[in-house]
Scaffold this active site. Structure first.
Site, PDB file in Angstrom:
ATOM      1  N   GLY A  57      39.670  47.516  21.977  1.00 48.90           N
ATOM      2  CA  GLY A  57      39.158  46.159  22.131  1.00 48.90           C
ATOM      3  C   GLY A  57      37.920  46.137  22.988  1.00 48.90           C
ATOM      4  O   GLY A  57      37.273  47.158  23.216  1.00 48.90           O
TER       5      GLY A  57
ATOM      6  N   HIS B  36      45.411  43.041  41.859  1.00 43.48           N
ATOM      7  CA  HIS B  36      45.032  42.407  40.577  1.00 43.48           C
ATOM      8  C   HIS B  36      43.702  41.640  40.700  1.00 43.48           C
ATOM      9  O   HIS B  36      43.653  40.423  40.504  1.00 43.48           O
ATOM     10  CB  HIS B  36      46.159  41.476  40.089  1.00 43.48           C
TER      11      HIS B  36
ATOM     12  N   ARG C  20      47.907  45.751  32.669  1.00 46.04           N
ATOM     13  CA  ARG C  20      49.025  44.893  33.050  1.00 46.04           C
ATOM     14  C   ARG C  20      50.126  45.748  33.647  1.00 46.04           C
ATOM     15  O   ARG C  20      50.339  46.890  33.203  1.00 46.04           O
ATOM     16  CB  ARG C  20      49.629  44.200  31.824  1.00 46.04           C
TER      17      ARG C  20
ATOM     18  N   GLU D 213      54.689  42.274  39.883  1.00 45.97           N
ATOM     19  CA  GLU D 213      53.749  41.860  40.925  1.00 45.97           C
ATOM     20  C   GLU D 213      53.901  40.355  41.222  1.00 45.97           C
ATOM     21  O   GLU D 213      54.273  39.600  40.318  1.00 45.97           O
ATOM     22  CB  GLU D 213      52.304  42.183  40.501  1.00 45.97           C
TER      23      GLU D 213
END
Ligand code: 8YV
Length: 328
Positions: free
Chosen positions: A156, A287, A240, A269
Site C-alpha cells: 500500500g 504511537h 498496529r 496499548e
C-alpha cells in the site's frame, strides 16, 4: 432544516471543532476523556455523525443502539476500530484519513529503524545515568543501515515512500512481501523486489511492518517468524499492535534470537507487555508515527471534511464503504 448533531469523541484542534460548529450542533470532548463503550453509545444518542479516533470502537451493538447514526469519520488511516460490515449493513458511512500522513509516517518509520539499529535510546539512557566515563572500541556498536537489506512486510501507500528513502537515500537493497504485488513500473524506480514471506524473514537485515491489522494479520510475526530472522536483524513496527506477538518478541530479544526492535504500537496499548520495558534492546514510542504538527492538523481537517460532506449531501473525499453513498 434542523442542523445535524455530531459527537467529536476526543479532544482535537479547536479550529477543527469550530469548522464543525459552522455546520452542526457539536458535542465535543475538550477534556479528552476516553469514553467506555456504554458512555460512547449514550453520548451518540440523537447524533447523526461521529468524529472518532482509533480509541472508539464502532460495532454492531453501538450501531443498533444508535439507529440514527449516518457517518463515522476516523482521524486515522487505520480503521480496525470500525466494524465496517456492520456499518455498511446499516447504511452508515465510514471514512478514514489516507495519504495525508504517508510521508510523515515513513519519516518516523525510518527514524525508528535507525534508532533501533544504532542503539540510540539504550546509549542515551546510559549517558543520562552518568555511566559514560570513557570511550571503548565496542561501546554501543550497532548494525549498519546503509547498504543493508530492508525487508518490508505489507503493502500500500507507505511501502513506496519507505522504499524510496531506503534505496535512493542510503543505498539499501529493498525486498517486500504482501498478498499482492506492486506493478513492475512501481517497483522499478524504487528498486523494490517482491519475495515470499520466508525469504523476507530470512534475508532482511532490518524488517519494517506496515500492514493493516485484521484477523488475517493477527500475530503475523510470532515465535515461528522470529525464529526465521537473522540473529543480527532488527524489527520495526509502525503498523498496529497485535500484528506482532509481543510476548514472543520479548522472549526472542531476551534470548538474542534477533538483535533489537523498534515499536511504536503494542498489543493492548496504551498498556505494554512489561517484559518489553525491561529490555534495553527495544526502542519504545507511544504511537506517534503520524505525529507531526502539520500532519495531525491535516488528518483532523480531512476527518472533518468527510463528516461535513457526509451529512450535508456532499461527496466525502475518503470513504471506506462508498457503496453506502450510492444507495442513499
Ligand atoms: C493515529 C494511526 O494517530 O492513522 C493511523 O492509523 O495509527 C495514527 O496515525 C491513531 O490511530 C489515532 O487515531
Amino acid at each position: 432544516m434542523p442542523r445535524p448533531h455530531v459527537l467529536v469523541a476526543r479532544a482535537v484542534f479547536p479550529e477543527v471543532v469550530e469548522r464543525l460548529r459552522a455546520h452542526f450542533e457539536v458535542e465535543d470532548n475538550p477534556g479528552d476523556i476516553i469514553y467506555s463503550a456504554a458512555e460512547l453509545s449514550a453520548r451518540l444518542q440523537g447524533k447523526q455523525g461521529a468524529f472518532t479516533t482509533g480509541s472508539e470502537r464502532i460495532d454492531a451493538a453501538l450501531l443498533d443502539a444508535n439507529a440514527q447514526l449516518r457517518a463515522v469519520c476516523n482521524m486515522a488511516v487505520g480503521y480496525n476500530n470500525f466494524d465496517v460490515d456492520a456499518c455498511t449493513a446499516r447504511g452508515v458511512l465510514c471514512t478514514n484519513t489516507p495519504d495525508v500522513l504517508t510521508e510523515t509516517t515513513a519519516d518516523f518509520g525510518f527514524a525508528l529503524m535507525m534508532a533501533t539499529a544504532r542503539r540510540i535510546s539504550e546509549s542515551e539512557h546510559y549517558l543520562r545515568r552518568g555511566e559514560w566515563t570513557r570511550w571503548a572500541y565496542d561501546m554501543f556498536t550497532g548494525r549498519d543501515v546503509h547498504a543493508a537489506t530492508l525487508g518490508i512486510l505489507g503493502m500500500g501507500r507507505i511501502v513506496q515512500p519507505i522504499a524510496r528513502r531506503a534505496a535512493l537515500g542510503i543505498g539499501m537493497r529493498v525486498i517486500y512481501h504482501n498478498r499482492s504485488r506492486l506493478a513492475a513500473e512501481q517497483e522499478a524506480p524504487i528498486g523494490a523486489r517482491y519475495v515470499d514471506k520466508a525469504t523476507l524473514l530470512a534475508q532482511a537485515d532490518h524488517l519494517v511492518l506496515v500492514l493493516p491489522y485484521s484477523a488475517a494479520s493477527h500475530h503475523a510475526i510470532g515465535a515461528a517468524e522470529l525464529a526465521q530472522m537473522k540473529p543480527t536483524a532488527t524489527l520495526t513496527n509502525i503498523a498496529r499492535g497485535g500484528i506482532v506477538d509481543d510476548a514472543a518478541l520479548a522472549q526472542a530479544l531476551r534470548e538474542r534470537r534477533i538483535a533489537a526492535a523498534g515499536l511504536d504500537v503494542f498489543e493492548g496499548e496504551p498498556q505494554l507487555n512489561p517484559a518489553l520495558l525491561d529490555l534495553p534492546s527495544v526502542v519504545l514510542t507511544p504511537h506517534i508515527a503520524s505525529a507531526s504538527v502539520a500532519t495531525r492538523r491535516a488528518m483532523a481537517n480531512l476527518a472533518a471534511d468527510n463528516l461535513i460532506a457526509a451529512l450535508t449531501g456532499g461527496a466525502p473525499p475518503t470513504p471506506i464503504n462508498p457503496q453506502v453513498l450510492a444507495s442513499r
